[in-house]
Scaffold this motif. Structure first.
Motif, short mmCIF file in Angstrom:
data_model
loop_
_atom_site.label_atom_id
_atom_site.label_comp_id
_atom_site.label_asym_id
_atom_site.label_seq_id
_atom_site.Cartn_x
_atom_site.Cartn_y
_atom_site.Cartn_z
N GLY A 133 20.62 -30.20 -10.11
CA GLY A 133 20.18 -28.96 -10.74
C GLY A 133 19.62 -29.19 -12.13
O GLY A 133 18.59 -28.61 -12.51
N ALA A 134 20.28 -30.05 -12.91
CA ALA A 134 19.77 -30.38 -14.24
C ALA A 134 18.43 -31.09 -14.15
O ALA A 134 17.51 -30.84 -14.96
CB ALA A 134 20.79 -31.24 -14.98
N GLU A 136 16.14 -30.77 -11.74
CA GLU A 136 15.11 -29.81 -11.39
C GLU A 136 14.76 -28.91 -12.57
O GLU A 136 13.59 -28.58 -12.80
CB GLU A 136 15.57 -28.96 -10.20
N CYS A 137 15.77 -28.50 -13.33
CA CYS A 137 15.54 -27.65 -14.49
C CYS A 137 14.65 -28.35 -15.51
O CYS A 137 13.66 -27.77 -16.00
CB CYS A 137 16.88 -27.27 -15.10
N HIS A 140 10.95 -29.01 -14.24
CA HIS A 140 10.06 -27.85 -14.17
C HIS A 140 9.83 -27.17 -15.51
O HIS A 140 8.81 -26.50 -15.70
CB HIS A 140 10.61 -26.83 -13.17
N HIS A 141 10.76 -27.30 -16.44
CA HIS A 141 10.66 -26.53 -17.68
C HIS A 141 10.67 -27.38 -18.95
O HIS A 141 10.38 -26.85 -20.03
CB HIS A 141 11.83 -25.53 -17.75
N MET A 163 26.30 -27.67 -17.76
CA MET A 163 25.64 -26.37 -17.79
C MET A 163 26.51 -25.47 -18.67
O MET A 163 27.56 -24.99 -18.24
CB MET A 163 25.53 -25.82 -16.37
N LEU A 229 17.04 -21.60 -23.51
CA LEU A 229 17.79 -22.76 -23.02
C LEU A 229 17.48 -23.96 -23.90
O LEU A 229 16.31 -24.20 -24.25
CB LEU A 229 17.43 -23.06 -21.56
N ALA A 282 15.01 -20.53 -16.63
CA ALA A 282 15.11 -21.98 -16.50
C ALA A 282 16.47 -22.38 -15.93
O ALA A 282 16.57 -23.27 -15.08
CB ALA A 282 14.89 -22.63 -17.86
N MET A 283 17.52 -21.71 -16.39
CA MET A 283 18.87 -22.04 -15.94
C MET A 283 19.07 -21.73 -14.47
O MET A 283 19.81 -22.43 -13.77
CB MET A 283 19.90 -21.30 -16.78
N VAL A 285 17.21 -22.24 -12.08
CA VAL A 285 16.83 -23.37 -11.24
C VAL A 285 18.08 -24.19 -10.93
O VAL A 285 18.28 -24.66 -9.81
CB VAL A 285 15.77 -24.24 -11.95
N MET A 286 18.94 -24.34 -11.94
CA MET A 286 20.21 -25.03 -11.73
C MET A 286 21.16 -24.20 -10.89
O MET A 286 21.83 -24.70 -10.00
CB MET A 286 20.88 -25.34 -13.07
#
Length: 563
Positions: A133-134, A136-137, A140-141, A163, A229, A282-283, A285-286
């Protein structure tokens, strides 16, 4: 009591014989070279690693557990060495992109891996559980500079991530968060505030820990739209320690092998991830990836509990079973007693049916990301949006209640530590709470995803399932769901939607479970005793609950019970 062993034969059957993942995945351009042999080999090697390296540390993780020493956290003996072997063998990078040092394999394989890990040792698995998850976050961001510094090390698992959302006064309502982030001339921020319930906030498994932190910039509006974030590492690039402190670890009911930390950011250096005021976007996504992982935790924990109960029932002898012939002895293994068999068959039915639904959702995640047809990608995303909250809730609820039922097989022996079953019951309870409580999942499903469009998205998912399987009981349950959804939508009452949400989610989950079992029984080997026995338990002891939930929902909508 034998250690947990991954159920790789069952997992392969559901993935390949029922869901045909070995045909679906190679048809995607991203996985053109991923054939059934490779998928099977990865599952086999994952099972060996989990059984040989991670599972033996289960009891060690519970006692003595983690130790807090003046801001430092020491994990249980053997945890750090097992984690080093884990990331150096490439397991965290399974589904990460090859350009980031990953292996570029399907997400569904990662899902099965984490199901195994959770069943083997839930406390240990909490450490790498947020990595993807981190990843991917940040992918993407994050800015190019942040990605060049942190992405590959997160992908590989060399550095672990957290997180940091929850504050003492801000749990499910993240808009109340008060942590501040003050911009600096060099583009960095200084972050100040406290976060609680931070899994792996401090430990000795990796040199660095990458904290993803929700905070509010000066002048930002109140509520969730004012949150941004930030990335704040434990160690800065020059090797110096950032001003991120662990003030204590919680004494918990379970998960003693995972440090749950109170973290203090004392003017800590960090950098914004994504746009200002869009931290929750953004979060999430996680969060979405984490929620499916949590569903798989429930399945893995229930499978671990079932394995212990089944092994004990094979060995424990007590009185003569009903129907036993004279002369067969004064006692039988308790697995021959109907009361015990009922528990084992029913929980087996939950494991198999929920496992199929979770694997189907993992495949849909891969399709949503990689299918060349935009309409198929949209349909896959629609499935994941609707089914993920259902699975997070129903898998974790059954993980806990089913583990408790498996403990019952042991009688008094289950209540003492030496058999290990009571640890699974304790460890599984938190899954119903974190990553969004199950009540939040139910409200998210009904009030935010189903009712706004009058149930059209859910109706489309159900219709697609009906095209795959022409089955009268399944059609009847789906029709009942459509009917009660229309009634709830017509009421236009937000209070009713929240009151009905738990029963509604449960009904959706049971309807999907019925569909799953029809798919299993119609697949190759579906009529064999291995699958026919739990299928019968599902029809007799689980699926009738659907009508009870429908009766409750109809009453809440003001409809007659006979409708």
């Amino acid at each position: 009591m034998p250690s947990y062993r991954p159920s790789t034969d069952d997992q392969r059957h559901l993935l390949f014989d029922v869901l045909q993942a070995d045909r679906v995945l190679p048809a995607l351009p991203a996985f053109a070279e991923v054939d059934g042999d490779l998928l099977s080999q990865v599952l086999e090697e994952a099972g060996k690693f989990v059984a040989d390296v991670v599972a033996p540390l289960q009891a060690v993780g519970d006692a003595p557990g983690c130790k807090f020493d003046n801001g430092r956290v020491l994990t249980p003996p053997g945890f750090a060495a097992a984690y080093r072997a884990f990331w150096q063998a490439g397991w965290p990078a399974l589904a990460c992109a090859t350009e980031d040092g990953g292996q570029g394999l399907p997400w569904v394989l990662e899902g099965v891996l984490y199901e195994m890990l959770s069943g083997a040792n839930h406390g240990w698995t909490m450490a790498p559980g947020l990595l993807h998850g981190a990843y991917e976050c940040l992918k993407h961001h994050g800015s190019e500079e942040l990605k060049s510094t942190y992405l590959a090390r997160i992908a590989s698992g060399e550095w672990l991530a957290t997180m940091c959302l929850t504050e003492p006064h801000a749990g499910s309502d993240l808009g109340l968060a008060r942590t501040q982030a003050v911009p600096q001339a060099d583009g960095s921020f200084r972050i100040s505030g406290s976060k609680i319930f931070i899994s792996g906030g401090e430990h000795d498994l990796t040199d660095n820990i990458v904290h993803l932190v929700l905070a509010r910039e000066p002048g930002a509006p109140a509520g969730p739209k004012g949150l941004s974030l930030f990335l704040a590492p434990k160690l800065l690039q020059d090797g110096s320690r950032n001003t991120v402190h662990c003030d204590r670890i919680e004494e918990k009911m379970g998960l003693h092998g995972s440090p749950t930390c109170v973290m203090r950011f004392d003017n800590a250096t960090g950098w914004r991830v994504g746009d200002a005021g869009r931290g929750l976007n953004a979060m999430f996504v996680m969060m979405n990836a984490a929620r499916l992982h949590v569903a798989l935790q429930g399945i893995g924990l229930l499978d671990a509990a079932w394995q212990k109960a089944e092994a004990y029932a094979q060995e424990r002898t007590q009185m003569r079973a009903p129907g036993a012939l004279r002369g067969e002895g004064a006692a039988d293994p308790i697995i021959r007693h109907p009361a015990v068999r009922r528990i084992l068959d029913t929980e087996r039915a939950w494991i198999d049916g929920l496992r199929l639904l979770a694997y189907r959702t993992g495949l849909e995640l891969d399709l949503a990301k990689h299918h060349p047809d935009a309409s198929r990608r949209a349909a896959a995303q629609q499935w994941c949006s609707l089914v993920t909250p259902v699975l997070k809730s129903i898998c974790t609820e059954q993980g806990f209640s089913g583990a408790s039922r498996c403990l019952q097989v042991f009688g008094g022996h289950g209540y003492v530590k030496e058999w290990g079953i009571e640890q699974i019951v304790r460890d599984s309870r938190v899954t119903m709470i974190y990553e969004g409580t199950n009540e939040i999942q139910a409200i998210d499903l009904l009030a935010r995803k189903v009712l706004p469009d009058g149930g059209q998205a859910l109706a489309a998912v159900l219709a697609s399932l009906e095209t795959e399987l022409d089955d009268a009981p399944t059609r009847e349950r789906f029709a009942a769901l459509r009917e009660v959804t229309r009634a709830l939508a017509a009421a236009q009452d937000p209070t009713l939607a929240c009151e009905a949400a738990d029963d509604y989610l449960r009904a959706v989950g049971l309807a999907l479970l019925g569909w799953a079992w029809e798919r299993i029984t119609r697949a190759p080997a579906g009529s064999s005793p291995r699958w026919a026995q739990p299928a019968a338990a599902a029809r007799l002891r689980i699926l009738p609950e659907f009508e009870m939930r429908m009766a409750i929902l109809r009453t809440q909508c003001g409809q007659p019970l006979a409708a």
